[in-house]
Design a protein around this motif. Sequence first.
Motif, PDB file in Angstrom:
ATOM      1  N   LEU A  27      -1.806   5.808  -0.849  1.00 46.17           N
ATOM      2  CA  LEU A  27      -0.965   4.722  -0.348  1.00 46.17           C
ATOM      3  C   LEU A  27      -0.744   4.959   1.144  1.00 46.17           C
ATOM      4  CD1 LEU A  27       0.821   2.208  -0.727  1.00 46.17           C
ATOM      5  CD2 LEU A  27       2.685   3.742  -1.417  1.00 46.17           C
ATOM      6  N   VAL A  28      -1.180   4.010   1.958  1.00 48.18           N
ATOM      7  CA  VAL A  28      -1.084   4.128   3.417  1.00 48.18           C
ATOM      8  C   VAL A  28      -0.035   3.151   3.930  1.00 48.18           C
ATOM      9  CG1 VAL A  28      -2.316   3.676   5.588  1.00 48.18           C
ATOM     10  CG2 VAL A  28      -3.436   4.980   3.767  1.00 48.18           C
ATOM     11  N   GLU A  29       0.778   3.647   4.849  1.00 49.59           N
ATOM     12  CA  GLU A  29       1.768   2.811   5.522  1.00 49.59           C
ATOM     13  C   GLU A  29       1.429   2.803   7.004  1.00 49.59           C
ATOM     14  OE1 GLU A  29       5.713   4.488   5.397  1.00 49.59           O
ATOM     15  OE2 GLU A  29       6.661   2.707   6.250  1.00 49.59           O
TER      16      GLU A  29
ATOM     17  N   ALA B 186       8.434  11.342  -2.511  1.00 47.33           N
ATOM     18  CA  ALA B 186       9.377  10.773  -3.477  1.00 47.33           C
ATOM     19  C   ALA B 186      10.202  11.897  -4.091  1.00 47.33           C
ATOM     20  CB  ALA B 186       8.617  10.027  -4.570  1.00 47.33           C
ATOM     21  N   VAL B 187      11.522  11.719  -4.112  1.00 46.20           N
ATOM     22  CA  VAL B 187      12.414  12.751  -4.658  1.00 46.20           C
ATOM     23  C   VAL B 187      13.408  12.090  -5.614  1.00 46.20           C
ATOM     24  CG1 VAL B 187      12.200  14.095  -2.523  1.00 46.20           C
ATOM     25  CG2 VAL B 187      14.189  12.617  -2.837  1.00 46.20           C
ATOM     26  N   GLU B 188      13.906  12.905  -6.551  1.00 41.78           N
ATOM     27  CA  GLU B 188      14.889  12.391  -7.512  1.00 41.78           C
ATOM     28  C   GLU B 188      16.277  12.301  -6.868  1.00 41.78           C
ATOM     29  OE1 GLU B 188      14.121  11.685 -10.684  1.00 41.78           O
ATOM     30  OE2 GLU B 188      12.361  12.894 -11.227  1.00 41.78           O
ATOM     31  N   ASP B 189      16.604  13.329  -6.064  1.00 43.45           N
ATOM     32  CA  ASP B 189      17.957  13.441  -5.506  1.00 43.45           C
ATOM     33  C   ASP B 189      17.842  13.832  -4.039  1.00 43.45           C
ATOM     34  OD1 ASP B 189      20.402  14.852  -4.615  1.00 43.45           O
ATOM     35  OD2 ASP B 189      21.077  14.558  -6.682  1.00 43.45           O
ATOM     36  N   LEU B 190      18.312  12.957  -3.173  1.00 45.44           N
ATOM     37  CA  LEU B 190      18.114  13.173  -1.743  1.00 45.44           C
ATOM     38  C   LEU B 190      18.838  14.427  -1.242  1.00 45.44           C
ATOM     39  CD1 LEU B 190      16.588  11.914   0.581  1.00 45.44           C
ATOM     40  CD2 LEU B 190      18.567  10.469   1.054  1.00 45.44           C
TER      41      LEU B 190
ATOM     42  N   HIS C  34       4.108  10.651  -1.755  1.00 46.36           N
ATOM     43  CA  HIS C  34       4.085   9.242  -2.148  1.00 46.36           C
ATOM     44  C   HIS C  34       3.177   8.424  -1.232  1.00 46.36           C
ATOM     45  CE1 HIS C  34       5.918   5.122  -2.145  1.00 46.36           C
ATOM     46  NE2 HIS C  34       5.873   5.316  -3.443  1.00 46.36           N
ATOM     47  N   HIS C  35       3.232   8.667   0.068  1.00 45.83           N
ATOM     48  CA  HIS C  35       2.371   7.923   0.992  1.00 45.83           C
ATOM     49  C   HIS C  35       2.182   8.679   2.300  1.00 45.83           C
ATOM     50  CE1 HIS C  35       6.450   6.464   2.196  1.00 45.83           C
ATOM     51  NE2 HIS C  35       5.931   6.411   3.400  1.00 45.83           N
ATOM     52  N   VAL C  36       1.158   8.254   3.046  1.00 42.67           N
ATOM     53  CA  VAL C  36       0.898   8.774   4.385  1.00 42.67           C
ATOM     54  C   VAL C  36       1.081   7.606   5.351  1.00 42.67           C
ATOM     55  CG1 VAL C  36      -0.842   9.731   5.937  1.00 42.67           C
ATOM     56  CG2 VAL C  36      -0.726  10.501   3.562  1.00 42.67           C
ATOM     57  N   ALA C  37       1.853   7.840   6.403  1.00 45.05           N
ATOM     58  CA  ALA C  37       2.136   6.764   7.356  1.00 45.05           C
ATOM     59  C   ALA C  37       1.510   7.080   8.714  1.00 45.05           C
ATOM     60  CB  ALA C  37       3.644   6.582   7.515  1.00 45.05           C
ATOM     61  N   PHE C  38       0.735   6.129   9.212  1.00 47.45           N
ATOM     62  CA  PHE C  38       0.127   6.244  10.537  1.00 47.45           C
ATOM     63  C   PHE C  38       0.945   5.456  11.543  1.00 47.45           C
ATOM     64  CE2 PHE C  38      -3.530   6.778   7.645  1.00 47.45           C
ATOM     65  CZ  PHE C  38      -3.961   8.023   8.082  1.00 47.45           C
ATOM     66  N   ARG C  39       1.120   6.049  12.715  1.00 44.71           N
ATOM     67  CA  ARG C  39       1.769   5.347  13.818  1.00 44.71           C
ATOM     68  C   ARG C  39       0.729   4.433  14.461  1.00 44.71           C
ATOM     69  NH1 ARG C  39       4.643   9.315  15.232  1.00 44.71           N
ATOM     70  NH2 ARG C  39       2.902  10.456  16.058  1.00 44.71           N
ATOM     71  N   VAL C  40       1.106   3.190  14.709  1.00 43.84           N
ATOM     72  CA  VAL C  40       0.167   2.232  15.295  1.00 43.84           C
ATOM     73  C   VAL C  40       0.858   1.474  16.427  1.00 43.84           C
ATOM     74  CG1 VAL C  40      -0.962   1.936  13.054  1.00 43.84           C
ATOM     75  CG2 VAL C  40       0.753   0.274  13.778  1.00 43.84           C
ATOM     76  N   GLU C  41       0.019   0.889  17.258  1.00 48.43           N
ATOM     77  CA  GLU C  41       0.505  -0.057  18.261  1.00 48.43           C
ATOM     78  C   GLU C  41      -0.100  -1.400  17.904  1.00 48.43           C
ATOM     79  OE1 GLU C  41      -0.879   1.551  21.934  1.00 48.43           O
ATOM     80  OE2 GLU C  41       0.226   3.422  21.625  1.00 48.43           O
TER      81      GLU C  41
ATOM     82  N   GLU D 158      14.391   0.498 -11.405  1.00 47.80           N
ATOM     83  CA  GLU D 158      13.515  -0.679 -11.258  1.00 47.80           C
ATOM     84  C   GLU D 158      13.231  -0.967  -9.795  1.00 47.80           C
ATOM     85  OE1 GLU D 158      11.836  -2.143 -13.641  1.00 47.80           O
ATOM     86  OE2 GLU D 158      12.731  -0.650 -14.973  1.00 47.80           O
ATOM     87  N   THR D 159      12.856   0.087  -9.066  1.00 48.08           N
ATOM     88  CA  THR D 159      12.452  -0.054  -7.668  1.00 48.08           C
ATOM     89  C   THR D 159      11.063   0.579  -7.568  1.00 48.08           C
ATOM     90  OG1 THR D 159      13.413   2.105  -7.117  1.00 48.08           O
ATOM     91  CG2 THR D 159      14.839   0.177  -6.830  1.00 48.08           C
ATOM     92  N   PRO D 160      10.315   0.296  -6.509  1.00 52.45           N
ATOM     93  CA  PRO D 160       8.972   0.894  -6.418  1.00 52.45           C
ATOM     94  C   PRO D 160       8.990   2.422  -6.525  1.00 52.45           C
ATOM     95  CG  PRO D 160       9.182  -0.883  -4.831  1.00 52.45           C
ATOM     96  CD  PRO D 160      10.555  -0.700  -5.447  1.00 52.45           C
ATOM     97  N   VAL D 161       9.900   3.081  -5.818  1.00 56.83           N
ATOM     98  CA  VAL D 161       9.927   4.553  -5.888  1.00 56.83           C
ATOM     99  C   VAL D 161      10.483   5.015  -7.236  1.00 56.83           C
ATOM    100  CG1 VAL D 161      10.867   6.656  -4.837  1.00 56.83           C
ATOM    101  CG2 VAL D 161      10.007   4.819  -3.384  1.00 56.83           C
ATOM    102  N   GLY D 162      11.410   4.268  -7.816  1.00 55.78           N
ATOM    103  CA  GLY D 162      11.919   4.606  -9.144  1.00 55.78           C
ATOM    104  C   GLY D 162      10.808   4.556 -10.187  1.00 55.78           C
ATOM    105  N   ARG D 163       9.991   3.509 -10.125  1.00 60.77           N
ATOM    106  CA  ARG D 163       8.873   3.405 -11.075  1.00 60.77           C
ATOM    107  C   ARG D 163       7.832   4.497 -10.810  1.00 60.77           C
ATOM    108  NH1 ARG D 163      10.154  -2.232 -10.565  1.00 60.77           N
ATOM    109  NH2 ARG D 163       8.819  -2.409  -8.747  1.00 60.77           N
ATOM    110  N   TYR D 164       7.621   4.818  -9.537  1.00 57.89           N
ATOM    111  CA  TYR D 164       6.679   5.884  -9.182  1.00 57.89           C
ATOM    112  C   TYR D 164       7.133   7.213  -9.786  1.00 57.89           C
ATOM    113  CZ  TYR D 164       3.837   9.028  -6.340  1.00 57.89           C
ATOM    114  OH  TYR D 164       2.971  10.000  -5.929  1.00 57.89           O
ATOM    115  N   LEU D 165       8.413   7.536  -9.633  1.00 60.18           N
ATOM    116  CA  LEU D 165       8.948   8.795 -10.171  1.00 60.18           C
ATOM    117  C   LEU D 165       8.815   8.833 -11.688  1.00 60.18           C
ATOM    118  CD1 LEU D 165      12.186   9.301  -8.044  1.00 60.18           C
ATOM    119  CD2 LEU D 165      10.185  10.793  -8.075  1.00 60.18           C
ATOM    120  N   ALA D 166       9.065   7.695 -12.328  1.00 60.49           N
ATOM    121  CA  ALA D 166       8.996   7.651 -13.794  1.00 60.49           C
ATOM    122  C   ALA D 166       7.572   7.921 -14.278  1.00 60.49           C
ATOM    123  CB  ALA D 166       9.495   6.302 -14.299  1.00 60.49           C
TER     124      ALA D 166
END
Length: 136
Positions: free
Chosen positions: A126-128, A11-15, A77-84, A62-70
Amino acid sequence: MLAGIDHIGVAVEDLDVALELWQGNYGLAPSHRERVEEQGVEAALLDVGVSHVELLAPLGPETPVGRYLASRGPGIHHVAFRVEGIDRLLQELAAKGVELIDRQARRGIRGSRVAFINPRSSGRVLVELVEPAEGH
Ligand code: CO
């Protein structure tokens, strides 16, 4: 089944500021950038071998990442696993009592299908799950 780590979500404030940091310090250039209105983010993918760092900037407070940053500030923010077979995997996880945030896969960036799992089921991580589109 989990086939590998697809990305680490940050999660970042400014891309643009974050892109300069990651490119300047580690030489990681963005291979993809996309606004995902449904998730309230603008995302950029930086290639690291077959995995990625995914930078996430909120489209508003008022977005999930906005609330997370606040509440937590910038950082991992999360770890994402590749799946089939994400649909079957979600059914199997639900049957085991894993707490799914998304019971059905939804659209992720670059044509992928994704689903999030409640951090309570992974020791506050948080897993994706990501099923990449064909060709990625
Ligand atoms: Co992600």
